[in-house]
Write a protein that holds these residues in place. Structure first.
Motif: not given
Length: 384
Positions: A214-225, A253-259
């Motif tokens: 249910g979290d909104w994340i972004e991994v390697n320019d791919r954003t979604g739920i 191994s990638s930069q992860l953003t959890n909005f």
């Protein structure tokens, strides 16, 4: 071995009332068939009664005692039905010979009893651990992914420990087994390296918990739920309604953003104003225009900063915050802010410039084009 009728009469499986019952009531084929039907009906009714009594026993004494009682009752029904069937059809000597063939010494009997005890204890431990995991999942202490992994890990650990103890008890050397398991593990590690890496990354995500379903994340320019997290990959649904499977090793191994990790998110909007505009006044107008919007938070307050010089405008950046971040709330806040700023600028007479392109002729004669004189353009052809 005695096989005469005298032996059958002396068998402990046929006490004194049994021969009399067989001779009086079970001497014909029809009576035996009827007794068999009654036996089957009684066994079925008893089984149904045991199953229906399990909920009441569970409420009164607990789930472990209820399950143990149900298993013991069914075992008694099965053994009793077998003995009654042998009595009805006059074949108790088969049971006698079977018991005579199953002659074990005390050590073998003890080993069997200890093995059965270990199996029962392992089963009860699995049930207890699984119920504890269910209770933790109900309190939101564990996610669905963590519960599923915890089930498998706990079950494998308990079964493996019980099996190791039983094999050791029976005197089986585990050295060769461990050597073979190590060789198989090495072969699997070489042939399925990427799969094992993803599985290991899945365990890392399990314990580090950088995001939840249910979290909104972004991994390697791919954003979604996040829709699902397994041992091997993570499934996200993009805002274009696409379902993307990302290997867990790529996530670790990638930069992860959890909005969704924090309870608020800052939204930035670039606004250009004319170079002749009073910047301080424009900033106040922007803040006043968005401060009362319902789609943004009151705290922190919206603010405007001068960002940079553009080609045809001074670029200001409006910074505002939204609560419980989702992509929909971000879009709503951005849309409301842009509409409010445009209305305020129209009201206050502040213009938003856009790029202009000015075309002007050169002062020199330029490059004459061959044949233009014939078209009446007044240009002469270049001389060789």
């Amino acid at each position: 071995m005695l096989t005469s009728p005298d032996f059958l009469l002396q068998s402990p499986l046929r006490p004194d009332p049994i021969p009399w019952i067989q001779e009086t009531y079970l001497s014909s084929f029809e009576s035996q068939l009827l007794a068999t039907g009654l036996l089957v009906a009684v066994a079925l009714l008893t089984t149904v009664g045991i199953r229906r009594s399990v909920p009441s026993v569970r409420r009164r004494y607990g789930p472990q005692i209820a399950e143990a009682s149900a298993v013991a009752g069914l075992l008694v029904v099965v053994l009793g039905s077998i003995y009654a069937f042998s009595v009805i059809w006059h074949v108790t000597f088969v049971l006698r010979r079977t018991l005579a063939a199953m002659a074990f010494d005390r050590w073998i009997v003890t080993l069997n009893l200890v093995t059965i005890t270990i199996a029962v204890v392992a089963y009860l431990c699995i049930r207890f651990v699984n119920r504890s995991i269910d209770k933790l999942a109900e309190t939101r202490a564990l996610t669905n992914h963590q519960s599923e992994v915890a089930y498998h890990v706990a079950d494998v650990a308990i079964v493996g420990s019980a099996a190791t103890l039983v094999l050791t008890l029976w005197g089986i050397d585990l050295t060769n087994i461990f050597i073979g398991a190590g060789a198989i593990t090495a072969i699997v590690a070489l042939t399925a390296r990427e799969t094992l890496t993803s599985m290991l990354a899945g365990f890392i995500l399990l314990f580090s918990r950088p995001f939840r379903v249910g979290d909104w994340i972004e991994v390697n320019d791919r954003t979604g739920i996040v829709k699902d997290v397994t041992i091997f990959n993570t499934k996200i649904q993009t805002f274009g309604d696409k379902h993307v499977l990302i290997p867990n090793d790529e996530i670790t191994s990638s930069q992860l953003t959890n909005f969704s990790r924090n309870d608020q998110l800052r939204v930035e909007i670039e606004i250009g104003v004319d170079y002749e505009t009073d910047l301080e006044y424009a900033r106040d107008v922007i803040v006043d225009a968005v401060c009362d919007l319902e789609s943004i938070k009151r705290t922190p307050n919206p603010q405007v900063v001068a960002k940079r010089f553009g080609d045809s405008a001074v670029l200001l950046e409006l910074q505002l915050w939204i609560g419980d971040p989702t992509k929909r709330r971000t879009w709503d806040a951005r849309t409301d802010a842009i509409e409010a700023v445009m209305a305020a600028f129209d009201r206050e007479g502040i213009s938003i410039p856009y790029p202009h392109r000015v075309h002007s002729p050169r002062d020199d004669d330029g490059y004459p084009i061959r044949g233009m004189e014939r078209d009446g353009m007044g240009l002469t052809a270049p001389q060789d």
